[in-house]
Design a protein around this motif. Structure first.
Motif, mmCIF file in Angstrom:
data_model
loop_
_atom_site.group_PDB
_atom_site.id
_atom_site.type_symbol
_atom_site.label_atom_id
_atom_site.label_comp_id
_atom_site.label_asym_id
_atom_site.label_seq_id
_atom_site.Cartn_x
_atom_site.Cartn_y
_atom_site.Cartn_z
ATOM 1 N N GLY A 156 30.072 76.461 29.342
ATOM 2 C CA GLY A 156 31.373 75.956 28.708
ATOM 3 C C GLY A 156 32.133 74.940 29.367
ATOM 4 N N GLY B 230 30.744 71.846 30.406
ATOM 5 C CA GLY B 230 30.633 70.601 30.008
ATOM 6 C C GLY B 230 31.540 70.180 28.765
ATOM 7 N N ARG B 231 31.479 71.275 27.686
ATOM 8 C CA ARG B 231 32.399 71.160 26.647
ATOM 9 C C ARG B 231 33.959 70.921 27.194
ATOM 10 N NH1 ARG B 231 33.314 73.183 21.450
ATOM 11 N NH2 ARG B 231 31.050 73.700 21.361
ATOM 12 N N ASN C 216 15.904 62.892 28.052
ATOM 13 C CA ASN C 216 17.011 64.138 28.375
ATOM 14 C C ASN C 216 17.443 64.959 27.195
ATOM 15 O OD1 ASN C 216 18.858 65.437 29.436
ATOM 16 N ND2 ASN C 216 20.099 63.820 30.272
ATOM 17 N N VAL D 226 27.137 68.288 35.386
ATOM 18 C CA VAL D 226 27.615 69.873 35.895
ATOM 19 C C VAL D 226 26.543 70.470 36.857
ATOM 20 C CG1 VAL D 226 28.286 72.410 35.163
ATOM 21 C CG2 VAL D 226 29.331 70.352 33.783
ATOM 22 N N GLY E 153 25.934 75.537 31.224
ATOM 23 C CA GLY E 153 25.708 76.600 29.956
ATOM 24 C C GLY E 153 26.782 77.735 29.979
HETATM 25 N N1 ACO Z 1 20.433 73.187 24.532
HETATM 26 C C1 ACO Z 1 21.189 73.638 23.429
HETATM 27 N N2 ACO Z 1 22.456 73.575 23.359
HETATM 28 C C2 ACO Z 1 23.191 73.112 24.643
HETATM 29 C C3 ACO Z 1 22.468 72.927 25.889
HETATM 30 C C4 ACO Z 1 20.973 72.881 25.590
HETATM 31 N N3 ACO Z 1 20.391 72.527 26.781
HETATM 32 N N4 ACO Z 1 23.179 72.472 26.882
HETATM 33 C C5 ACO Z 1 24.542 72.805 26.321
HETATM 34 N N5 ACO Z 1 24.499 72.971 24.850
HETATM 35 C C6 ACO Z 1 25.503 73.304 23.984
HETATM 36 C C7 ACO Z 1 25.923 74.572 24.091
HETATM 37 O O1 ACO Z 1 25.233 75.731 23.378
HETATM 38 C C8 ACO Z 1 27.322 74.771 23.856
HETATM 39 O O2 ACO Z 1 27.554 74.823 22.346
HETATM 40 P P1 ACO Z 1 28.182 75.642 21.535
HETATM 41 O O3 ACO Z 1 29.738 75.902 22.131
HETATM 42 O O4 ACO Z 1 27.994 75.377 20.129
HETATM 43 O O5 ACO Z 1 27.584 77.261 21.910
HETATM 44 C C9 ACO Z 1 27.792 73.043 23.992
HETATM 45 O O6 ACO Z 1 26.433 72.366 24.347
HETATM 46 C C10 ACO Z 1 28.518 73.133 25.478
HETATM 47 O O7 ACO Z 1 27.691 73.834 26.492
HETATM 48 P P2 ACO Z 1 28.301 73.784 27.862
HETATM 49 O O8 ACO Z 1 27.932 75.024 28.426
HETATM 50 O O9 ACO Z 1 29.815 73.464 27.937
HETATM 51 O O10 ACO Z 1 27.414 72.840 28.636
HETATM 52 P P3 ACO Z 1 27.379 72.513 30.125
HETATM 53 O O11 ACO Z 1 28.427 73.105 30.869
HETATM 54 O O12 ACO Z 1 25.905 72.773 30.639
HETATM 55 O O13 ACO Z 1 27.663 70.463 30.011
HETATM 56 C C11 ACO Z 1 25.845 69.039 30.440
HETATM 57 C C12 ACO Z 1 26.439 70.017 29.663
HETATM 58 C C13 ACO Z 1 27.064 68.279 31.046
HETATM 59 C C14 ACO Z 1 24.778 68.252 29.869
HETATM 60 C C15 ACO Z 1 25.044 69.600 31.720
HETATM 61 O O14 ACO Z 1 24.497 70.628 31.066
HETATM 62 C C16 ACO Z 1 24.317 68.719 32.922
HETATM 63 O O15 ACO Z 1 25.030 68.463 33.793
HETATM 64 N N6 ACO Z 1 23.269 68.539 32.518
HETATM 65 C C17 ACO Z 1 22.581 67.691 33.534
HETATM 66 C C18 ACO Z 1 22.979 66.317 33.521
HETATM 67 C C19 ACO Z 1 22.976 65.542 31.994
HETATM 68 O O16 ACO Z 1 22.197 65.459 31.459
HETATM 69 N N7 ACO Z 1 24.186 64.909 31.853
HETATM 70 C C20 ACO Z 1 24.469 64.110 30.525
HETATM 71 C C21 ACO Z 1 23.563 62.697 31.049
HETATM 72 S S1 ACO Z 1 24.149 61.336 30.042
HETATM 73 C C22 ACO Z 1 25.557 60.803 30.786
HETATM 74 O O17 ACO Z 1 26.080 61.260 31.572
HETATM 75 C C23 ACO Z 1 26.398 59.653 30.080
#
Ligand code: ACO
Length: 176
Positions: A103, A105-106, A132, A95, A101
């Motif tokens: 929602g 990714g969820r 990571n 994302v 942050g």
């Molecule tokens: N610390 C703590 N909790 C977190 C974090 C964090 N850094 N990131 C997400 N969460 C939790 C949220 O609090 C939420 O939990 P809840 O519903 O219980 O409150 C849940 O995870 C979902 O959060 P989203 O807001 O949907 O997460 P987001 O949209 O940021 O997507 C993702 C998560 C895909 C990891 C995104 O942050 C991203 O692209 N990060 C960088 C790239 C990455 O690391 N991708 C994964 C690599 S591994 C692979 O691709 C196979």
């Protein structure tokens, strides 16, 4: 914000998310020289091949904002390795930094899990770099359980990855 299956028209948007998010997420983990050389063009060509392949079991979902820009994606298919016991594997989920942050990714993960379940794959695993921390917290928040570790080579560096898994996709919370 809409989540839908990717098409061959999405390769430019997918490449932008892929490259920009890699550069932000892996700075300090993967070598700068490797990150600096990531290119939209090369990434787009990879997506063209993946989305154009006939008979592929790969699933690619994109998150599209109200302006039609792609801000995230999830991709995967049948498990590529035998180190974990899961039927399906999430190969990548990214994302854009400005959209994290909120929602998305969820939603991508749950919709992806639903798609592979519909393909007859009822358990899911994912590999993530051990360093990571943010990615790992996301998988933990989504109920993933630690399921293995391995060494991988990226740009000549030996890095450790850990696996998370969902042994039964049907137990995921289906509120997207
Ligand atoms: N610390 C703590 N909790 C977190 C974090 C964090 N850094 N990131 C997400 N969460 C939790 C949220 O609090 C939420 O939990 P809840 O519903 O219980 O409150 C849940 O995870 C979902 O959060 P989203 O807001 O949907 O997460 P987001 O949209 O940021 O997507 C993702 C998560 C895909 C990891 C995104 O942050 C991203 O692209 N990060 C960088 C790239 C990455 O690391 N991708 C994964 C690599 S591994 C692979 O691709 C196979």
């Amino acid at each position: 914000m809409m989540i839908r299956a990717a098409t061959t028209a999405d390769t430019t948007g997918l490449a932008k998310v892929h490259v920009d998010t890699w550069k932000a997420a892996y700075r300090g983990i993967v070598a700068d020289s490797f990150l600096d050389e990531l290119s939209y063009e090369r990434s787009a060509k990879g997506w063209e091949r993946a989305l154009g392949a006939s008979g592929s079991r790969q699933r690619v979902l994109v998150a599209e904002d109200d302006d039609g820009s792609i801000v995230g994606f999830a991709s995967g298919g049948p498990n590529r390795d035998s180190d974990t016991p899961f039927a399906a594997e999430l190969w990548a989920i990214y994302v854009l930094p400005g959209n994290q942050g909120c929602g998305l990714g969820r939603r991508l993960l749950l919709q992806f899990a639903g798609a592979v379940l519909a393909d007859g794959l009822d358990s899911l695993g994912v590999w993530v770099l051990e360093d990571n921390a943010k990615g790992r917290r996301f998988y933990e928040a989504m109920g993933g359980v630690l399921a293995g570790q391995r060494q991988v080579e990226i740009a000549g560096q030996s890095l450790r990855e850990v696996a998370y898994g969902w042994p039964d996709i049907r137990t995921l919370p289906w509120v997207v």
